[in-house]
Scaffold this motif. Structure first.
Motif, PDB file in Angstrom:
ATOM      1  N   LEU A  92     -38.364   3.986  13.397  1.00  0.00           N
ATOM      2  CA  LEU A  92     -36.903   3.886  13.500  1.00  0.00           C
ATOM      3  C   LEU A  92     -36.447   3.057  14.704  1.00  0.00           C
ATOM      4  CD1 LEU A  92     -35.882   7.469  12.398  1.00  0.00           C
ATOM      5  CD2 LEU A  92     -35.677   5.338  11.105  1.00  0.00           C
ATOM      6  N   PHE A  93     -37.208   3.115  15.790  1.00  0.00           N
ATOM      7  CA  PHE A  93     -36.861   2.306  16.962  1.00  0.00           C
ATOM      8  C   PHE A  93     -37.417   0.886  16.846  1.00  0.00           C
ATOM      9  CE2 PHE A  93     -36.318   6.502  19.076  1.00  0.00           C
ATOM     10  CZ  PHE A  93     -35.007   6.332  19.484  1.00  0.00           C
ATOM     11  N   ASP A  94     -38.153   0.619  15.767  1.00  0.00           N
ATOM     12  CA  ASP A  94     -38.737  -0.698  15.513  1.00  0.00           C
ATOM     13  C   ASP A  94     -39.604  -1.161  16.683  1.00  0.00           C
ATOM     14  OD1 ASP A  94     -39.204  -2.844  13.808  1.00  0.00           O
ATOM     15  OD2 ASP A  94     -37.594  -4.043  14.688  1.00  0.00           O
ATOM     16  N   HIS A  95     -40.419  -0.229  17.188  1.00  0.00           N
ATOM     17  CA  HIS A  95     -41.319  -0.567  18.287  1.00  0.00           C
ATOM     18  C   HIS A  95     -42.333  -1.602  17.817  1.00  0.00           C
ATOM     19  CE1 HIS A  95     -40.455   3.518  20.394  1.00  0.00           C
ATOM     20  NE2 HIS A  95     -39.530   2.606  20.664  1.00  0.00           N
ATOM     21  N   ARG A  96     -42.757  -2.418  18.743  1.00  0.00           N
ATOM     22  CA  ARG A  96     -43.664  -3.516  18.400  1.00  0.00           C
ATOM     23  C   ARG A  96     -44.845  -3.578  19.352  1.00  0.00           C
ATOM     24  NH1 ARG A  96     -40.741  -7.800  15.532  1.00  0.00           N
ATOM     25  NH2 ARG A  96     -38.726  -6.938  14.995  1.00  0.00           N
ATOM     26  N   THR A  97     -45.972  -3.922  18.772  1.00  0.00           N
ATOM     27  CA  THR A  97     -47.176  -4.251  19.522  1.00  0.00           C
ATOM     28  C   THR A  97     -47.753  -5.481  18.859  1.00  0.00           C
ATOM     29  OG1 THR A  97     -47.634  -1.969  20.125  1.00  0.00           O
ATOM     30  CG2 THR A  97     -49.481  -3.483  20.189  1.00  0.00           C
ATOM     31  N   PRO A  98     -48.074  -6.517  19.632  1.00  0.00           N
ATOM     32  CA  PRO A  98     -48.619  -7.719  18.997  1.00  0.00           C
ATOM     33  C   PRO A  98     -49.939  -7.428  18.294  1.00  0.00           C
ATOM     34  CG  PRO A  98     -48.649  -7.913  21.408  1.00  0.00           C
ATOM     35  CD  PRO A  98     -48.000  -6.613  21.070  1.00  0.00           C
ATOM     36  N   LEU A  99     -50.118  -8.041  17.142  1.00  0.00           N
ATOM     37  CA  LEU A  99     -51.371  -7.940  16.396  1.00  0.00           C
ATOM     38  C   LEU A  99     -52.237  -9.136  16.766  1.00  0.00           C
ATOM     39  CD1 LEU A  99     -50.048  -6.872  12.881  1.00  0.00           C
ATOM     40  CD2 LEU A  99     -51.353  -5.486  14.485  1.00  0.00           C
ATOM     41  N   ASP A 100     -53.004  -8.981  17.807  1.00  0.00           N
ATOM     42  CA  ASP A 100     -53.847 -10.074  18.282  1.00  0.00           C
ATOM     43  C   ASP A 100     -55.255  -9.953  17.733  1.00  0.00           C
ATOM     44  OD1 ASP A 100     -51.750 -10.996  19.858  1.00  0.00           O
ATOM     45  OD2 ASP A 100     -52.347  -9.755  21.562  1.00  0.00           O
ATOM     46  N   GLY A 101     -55.694 -10.983  17.045  1.00  0.00           N
ATOM     47  CA  GLY A 101     -57.082 -11.065  16.603  1.00  0.00           C
ATOM     48  C   GLY A 101     -57.506  -9.928  15.703  1.00  0.00           C
ATOM     49  N   ASP A 102     -58.805  -9.676  15.672  1.00  0.00           N
ATOM     50  CA  ASP A 102     -59.371  -8.641  14.823  1.00  0.00           C
ATOM     51  C   ASP A 102     -59.237  -7.296  15.515  1.00  0.00           C
ATOM     52  OD1 ASP A 102     -60.768  -7.181  12.965  1.00  0.00           O
ATOM     53  OD2 ASP A 102     -62.734  -7.784  13.734  1.00  0.00           O
ATOM     54  N   THR A 103     -58.428  -6.413  14.944  1.00  0.00           N
ATOM     55  CA  THR A 103     -58.211  -5.105  15.533  1.00  0.00           C
ATOM     56  C   THR A 103     -59.251  -4.086  15.090  1.00  0.00           C
ATOM     57  OG1 THR A 103     -56.768  -4.480  13.723  1.00  0.00           O
ATOM     58  CG2 THR A 103     -55.714  -5.471  15.653  1.00  0.00           C
ATOM     59  N   GLY A 104     -60.056  -4.425  14.086  1.00  0.00           N
ATOM     60  CA  GLY A 104     -61.039  -3.488  13.567  1.00  0.00           C
ATOM     61  C   GLY A 104     -60.482  -2.551  12.513  1.00  0.00           C
ATOM     62  N   TRP A 105     -59.171  -2.606  12.262  1.00  0.00           N
ATOM     63  CA  TRP A 105     -58.566  -1.689  11.296  1.00  0.00           C
ATOM     64  C   TRP A 105     -58.965  -2.020   9.871  1.00  0.00           C
ATOM     65  CZ3 TRP A 105     -57.206   2.661  13.082  1.00  0.00           C
ATOM     66  CH2 TRP A 105     -56.766   2.755  14.390  1.00  0.00           C
ATOM     67  N   GLY A 106     -59.349  -3.259   9.612  1.00  0.00           N
ATOM     68  CA  GLY A 106     -59.793  -3.611   8.274  1.00  0.00           C
ATOM     69  C   GLY A 106     -61.008  -2.803   7.844  1.00  0.00           C
ATOM     70  N   MET A 107     -61.865  -2.453   8.801  1.00  0.00           N
ATOM     71  CA  MET A 107     -63.034  -1.631   8.483  1.00  0.00           C
ATOM     72  C   MET A 107     -62.625  -0.189   8.232  1.00  0.00           C
ATOM     73  SD  MET A 107     -65.870  -3.332  11.070  1.00  0.00           S
ATOM     74  CE  MET A 107     -66.159  -1.757  11.765  1.00  0.00           C
ATOM     75  N   LEU A 108     -61.603   0.299   8.948  1.00  0.00           N
ATOM     76  CA  LEU A 108     -61.158   1.678   8.783  1.00  0.00           C
ATOM     77  C   LEU A 108     -60.288   1.852   7.545  1.00  0.00           C
ATOM     78  CD1 LEU A 108     -60.270   2.578  12.461  1.00  0.00           C
ATOM     79  CD2 LEU A 108     -62.316   3.202  11.176  1.00  0.00           C
ATOM     80  N   THR A 128     -46.490   4.297  28.045  1.00  0.00           N
ATOM     81  CA  THR A 128     -45.506   3.234  27.881  1.00  0.00           C
ATOM     82  C   THR A 128     -44.139   3.820  27.547  1.00  0.00           C
ATOM     83  OG1 THR A 128     -45.832   2.948  25.501  1.00  0.00           O
ATOM     84  CG2 THR A 128     -47.311   1.704  26.966  1.00  0.00           C
ATOM     85  N   GLU A 129     -43.116   3.029  27.763  1.00  0.00           N
ATOM     86  CA  GLU A 129     -41.754   3.460  27.436  1.00  0.00           C
ATOM     87  C   GLU A 129     -41.611   3.737  25.937  1.00  0.00           C
ATOM     88  OE1 GLU A 129     -37.329   1.559  27.711  1.00  0.00           O
ATOM     89  OE2 GLU A 129     -38.649   1.270  29.445  1.00  0.00           O
ATOM     90  N   GLN A 130     -42.244   2.909  25.108  1.00  0.00           N
ATOM     91  CA  GLN A 130     -42.184   3.119  23.664  1.00  0.00           C
ATOM     92  C   GLN A 130     -42.802   4.468  23.285  1.00  0.00           C
ATOM     93  OE1 GLN A 130     -43.877  -0.051  21.345  1.00  0.00           O
ATOM     94  NE2 GLN A 130     -42.416  -1.560  22.091  1.00  0.00           N
ATOM     95  N   GLU A 131     -43.920   4.801  23.878  1.00  0.00           N
ATOM     96  CA  GLU A 131     -44.580   6.069  23.568  1.00  0.00           C
ATOM     97  C   GLU A 131     -43.741   7.254  24.040  1.00  0.00           C
ATOM     98  OE1 GLU A 131     -47.220   6.763  21.673  1.00  0.00           O
ATOM     99  OE2 GLU A 131     -47.277   4.630  21.231  1.00  0.00           O
ATOM    100  N   GLN A 132     -43.156   7.136  25.213  1.00  0.00           N
ATOM    101  CA  GLN A 132     -42.304   8.217  25.714  1.00  0.00           C
ATOM    102  C   GLN A 132     -41.076   8.396  24.832  1.00  0.00           C
ATOM    103  OE1 GLN A 132     -41.649   7.182  29.815  1.00  0.00           O
ATOM    104  NE2 GLN A 132     -43.796   7.457  30.336  1.00  0.00           N
ATOM    105  N   GLU A 133     -40.511   7.287  24.370  1.00  0.00           N
ATOM    106  CA  GLU A 133     -39.347   7.353  23.489  1.00  0.00           C
ATOM    107  C   GLU A 133     -39.716   8.017  22.162  1.00  0.00           C
ATOM    108  OE1 GLU A 133     -35.760   4.370  22.840  1.00  0.00           O
ATOM    109  OE2 GLU A 133     -37.643   3.539  22.078  1.00  0.00           O
ATOM    110  N   ALA A 134     -40.827   7.612  21.565  1.00  0.00           N
ATOM    111  CA  ALA A 134     -41.263   8.202  20.297  1.00  0.00           C
ATOM    112  C   ALA A 134     -41.599   9.681  20.473  1.00  0.00           C
ATOM    113  CB  ALA A 134     -42.465   7.439  19.742  1.00  0.00           C
ATOM    114  N   GLU A 135     -42.168  10.042  21.604  1.00  0.00           N
ATOM    115  CA  GLU A 135     -42.540  11.435  21.862  1.00  0.00           C
ATOM    116  C   GLU A 135     -41.303  12.322  22.003  1.00  0.00           C
ATOM    117  OE1 GLU A 135     -45.441  14.440  22.339  1.00  0.00           O
ATOM    118  OE2 GLU A 135     -45.446  12.463  21.442  1.00  0.00           O
TER     119      GLU A 135
END
Length: 173
Positions: A92-108, A128-135
């Motif tokens: 809902l807050f549209d938080h963002r984290t850049p998707l840089d390179g291979d994150t390994g999530w494709g295997m998961l 981070t501020e985003q994590e505190q806001e979401a929490e």
């Protein structure tokens, strides 16, 4: 910044107020409500064991067409609910984290085309501020939930309960 926590609380409460949520609220109702409001599916999934082993307990993944919230299933139902609400806060807050390179999530998440992923946030810490806001958002919204998050048990127990017509305390997701 002395007003930081108060401003954060006001921002989270304002976001909840803008949702105009129904009074009878569960995680399931909230997800259906948000999916309809945003006009895109919002799907809940147990977190793959490999991700949990890597220290992740929740994750929001947004593709071009839908949102996915992953939660740790090997924890208390109340904690599962909090993880889901936390990830919904990111959404809902549209938080963002850049998707840089291979994150390994494709295997998961082998069934997911990683080229369609627009946002991927995973919950591991609260620095981070985003994590505190979401929490804080999850904590405030959690007080409005009238029933715990429920998941139908799988395996032998789930099949046995279904065959016997037992109304499980686990319910359905």
């Amino acid at each position: 910044m002395p007003n930081g926590p108060l401003k954060l609380h006001r921002r989270c409460q304002a976001a909840i107020d803008r949702l105009e949520l129904p009074h009878a609220l569960s995680v399931e109702i909230l997800c259906r409500y948000l999916a309809a409001r945003r006009q895109r599916p919002l799907r809940l999934h147990p977190l793959p064991p490999e991700a949990a082993a890597a220290g992740t307990c929740g994750m929001w993944l947004a593709t071009d067409t839908e949102d996915h919230v992953f939660y740790e299933q090997r924890t208390a139902l109340l904690h599962q609910r909090h993880i889901i609400l936390h990830e919904i806060g990111h959404l809902l807050f549209d938080h963002r984290t850049p998707l840089d390179g291979d994150t390994g999530w494709g295997m998961l998440l082998p069934d997911l085309d990683m080229r369609t992923v627009r946002r991927l946030l995973r919950r591991t810490n609260y620095t981070t501020e985003q994590e505190q806001e979401a929490e804080l958002f999850a904590s405030l919204l959690g007080t409005m939930i009238s029933e715990p998050f429920r998941q139908q048990p799988g395996g032998v127990l789930g099949r046995l309960e279904a065959a016997m017509g037992v109304d499980s305390p686990h319910g359905t997701a």
